[in-house]
Design a protein around this motif. Structure first.
Motif, PDB file in Angstrom:
ATOM      1  N   GLN A   8     105.928  57.480  83.564  1.00 48.88           N
ATOM      2  CA  GLN A   8     105.765  58.964  83.152  1.00 48.88           C
ATOM      3  C   GLN A   8     106.020  58.894  81.542  1.00 48.88           C
ATOM      4  OE1 GLN A   8     108.586  61.454  85.339  1.00 48.88           O
ATOM      5  NE2 GLN A   8     107.042  62.310  86.558  1.00 48.88           N
ATOM      6  N   LYS A   9     106.906  57.948  80.998  1.00 47.68           N
ATOM      7  CA  LYS A   9     106.985  58.006  79.339  1.00 47.68           C
ATOM      8  C   LYS A   9     106.040  57.452  78.899  1.00 47.68           C
ATOM      9  CE  LYS A   9     112.045  57.644  79.717  1.00 47.68           C
ATOM     10  NZ  LYS A   9     112.749  58.582  78.674  1.00 47.68           N
ATOM     11  N   ILE A  58     102.624  59.691  78.939  1.00 47.20           N
ATOM     12  CA  ILE A  58     102.750  60.893  77.921  1.00 47.20           C
ATOM     13  C   ILE A  58     102.791  60.266  76.673  1.00 47.20           C
ATOM     14  CG2 ILE A  58     104.579  62.588  77.096  1.00 47.20           C
ATOM     15  CD1 ILE A  58     105.715  62.928  79.825  1.00 47.20           C
ATOM     16  N   SER A  59     103.136  59.193  76.475  1.00 41.84           N
ATOM     17  CA  SER A  59     103.217  58.668  75.132  1.00 41.84           C
ATOM     18  C   SER A  59     101.733  58.278  74.661  1.00 41.84           C
ATOM     19  CB  SER A  59     103.936  57.530  74.977  1.00 41.84           C
ATOM     20  OG  SER A  59     103.859  56.798  73.486  1.00 41.84           O
ATOM     21  N   GLY A 103      99.073  59.864  76.021  1.00 41.71           N
ATOM     22  CA  GLY A 103      98.363  60.918  76.144  1.00 41.71           C
ATOM     23  C   GLY A 103      97.407  61.215  77.110  1.00 41.71           C
ATOM     24  N   GLU A 119      97.388  61.881  81.806  1.00 37.33           N
ATOM     25  CA  GLU A 119      98.170  62.609  82.809  1.00 37.33           C
ATOM     26  C   GLU A 119      99.074  61.554  83.562  1.00 37.33           C
ATOM     27  OE1 GLU A 119      99.239  65.830  85.326  1.00 37.33           O
ATOM     28  OE2 GLU A 119      97.891  65.673  83.478  1.00 37.33           O
ATOM     29  N   PRO A 120     100.299  61.748  83.534  1.00 37.09           N
ATOM     30  CA  PRO A 120     101.208  60.828  84.164  1.00 37.09           C
ATOM     31  C   PRO A 120     101.248  60.747  85.809  1.00 37.09           C
ATOM     32  CG  PRO A 120     102.519  62.822  83.699  1.00 37.09           C
ATOM     33  CD  PRO A 120     101.336  63.028  83.023  1.00 37.09           C
ATOM     34  N   ASN A 163     112.487  55.173  73.965  1.00 33.70           N
ATOM     35  CA  ASN A 163     111.273  55.923  73.981  1.00 33.70           C
ATOM     36  C   ASN A 163     110.502  55.678  72.233  1.00 33.70           C
ATOM     37  OD1 ASN A 163     111.870  57.421  76.030  1.00 33.70           O
ATOM     38  ND2 ASN A 163     113.270  58.891  75.220  1.00 33.70           N
ATOM     39  N   ASP A 171     106.346  54.473  72.277  1.00 35.35           N
ATOM     40  CA  ASP A 171     105.728  55.312  71.272  1.00 35.35           C
ATOM     41  C   ASP A 171     104.978  54.068  70.275  1.00 35.35           C
ATOM     42  OD1 ASP A 171     105.960  57.656  72.389  1.00 35.35           O
ATOM     43  OD2 ASP A 171     107.472  58.243  70.584  1.00 35.35           O
TER      44      ASP A 171
END
Length: 332
Positions: free
Chosen positions: A249-250, A253-254, A256, A258-259, A320, A324
């Motif tokens: 998920q992390k 999302i990073s 961009g 869908e998790p 995190n 990124d």
């Protein structure tokens, strides 16, 4: 001078950049000259002139399973970081894993003793600690438990025994056991495949979880331990204990995208590893999913890092932020 074995891997390449940037004289081993290009790519993530750093390294081609080929590496060496290893979870690779991970480490230890090396840092893995007990944190003091341990974990454990044997013979050693290392540059192996998988917008995730650590924290911990007076100790290196759902998920999302939201059921995993075994037998293909891997997913591995924090007042960075950073480099 400092020797880094396995200088073209994820940990080895980042360690080399750190050492050269710090002004250290460094010698590094490699097996295939083409892999030095990967190191240059990694250096390019942190410098606009990566060749300037590459040229400061003394590169020597050597196979760690060949002790005679290794001898030339140890001339004028004072400190050794042993990063070289084969990573495979396929039982068919067990003989190669033994040759490189166990016998290769024994060769490095023996040459360290022969050349009176001041200190050896062995880069092991949480896989070498063994399966943790359900709902309990694993520490460096856990008794070895080889149930559901991969062939990789078995050989890394036995490689550690070679390091401890060296310490009993007078060699100053320190061992680190990193979790899954998150760092840029190797997108087709290790944690790099997590970014490739997530980028495709996959809907499903595997159950279970484990410990994750940033490449920068691994390098910082290794170098600080080598500069300390600490010897004959091992240290777990883990930023966070996360489920695979959380890490994907992390990353998603990073990136961009869908998790994933659907957990793959255990019955399906049990079918998949059997199908994968049959596929390997019939077609000679590399195993992608083994029985021990599936069994390891039945609960989340939890790792305690109090020891490293107390020993050198170590503080782990932001996981995190590393995700990124890796996502940015992956997109580029």
């Amino acid at each position: 001078m400092i020797l880094v074995t396995g200088g073209t891997g994820l940990i080895g390449s980042h360690l080399l950049f750190h050492l050269v940037k710090s002004g250290k004289s460094v010698k590094a081993s490699y097996r295939n000259k083409d892999t030095i290009h990967k190191v240059s790519k990694v250096f390019g993530y942190y410098s606009d002139t990566p060749s300037d750093f590459i040229d400061k390294i003394t590169w020597i081609q050597a196979d760690i399973s060949d002790i005679e080929a290794l001898r030339g590496l140890f001339t004028d060496i004072e400190y050794v970081y042993h990063c070289a290893a084969l990573i495979s979870f396929d039982p068919k690779d067990y003989a190669r894993l033994v040759k490189i991970n166990i016998e290769g480490t024994a060769n490095v230890v023996n040459l360290c003793l022969e050349h009176h090396i001041k200190k050896l840092c062995y880069i092991s893995s949480i896989a070498a600690i063994g399966s943790s007990l359900k709902d309990k944190e694993t520490t460096e003091e856990n008794e070895w438990n080889d149930s559901n341990v991969s062939v990789y974990g078995l050989t890394k454990h036995d490689a550690e025994l070679e390091v401890w044997r060296g310490s009993q013979e007078g060699l100053s050693v320190v061992v680190v056991n990193p979790g899954v290392v998150l760092g840029p540059g190797f997108w087709n192996s290790g944690s790099g495949t997590f970014f490739r998988h997530a980028s495709k917008g996959k809907k499903s995730f595997i159950p279970g979880g484990t410990g994750f650590v940033t490449i920068h924290d691994v390098i910082n911990a290794m170098t600080l331990l080598m500069e300390s007076q600490i010897v004959r100790e091992r240290f777990i290196l883990v930023n966070e204990n996360l489920t695979y759902q959380q890490i994907f998920q992390k990353i998603a999302i990073s990136l961009g995208v869908e998790p994933p939201r659907k957990k793959i059921p255990f019955w399906m995993l049990e079918c998949l590893w059997r199908t994968d075994w049959l596929r390997s037998k019939l077609r000679g293909k590399r195993r992608r999913l083994t029985k021990s891997m599936v069994k390891g997913l039945y609960h989340q591995e939890m790792y305690n890092t109090d020891k490293i924090k107390k020993a050198i007042s170590f503080e782990f960075g932001d996981l995190n932020a590393m995700i990124d950073f890796c996502s940015e480099k992956f997109r580029n």
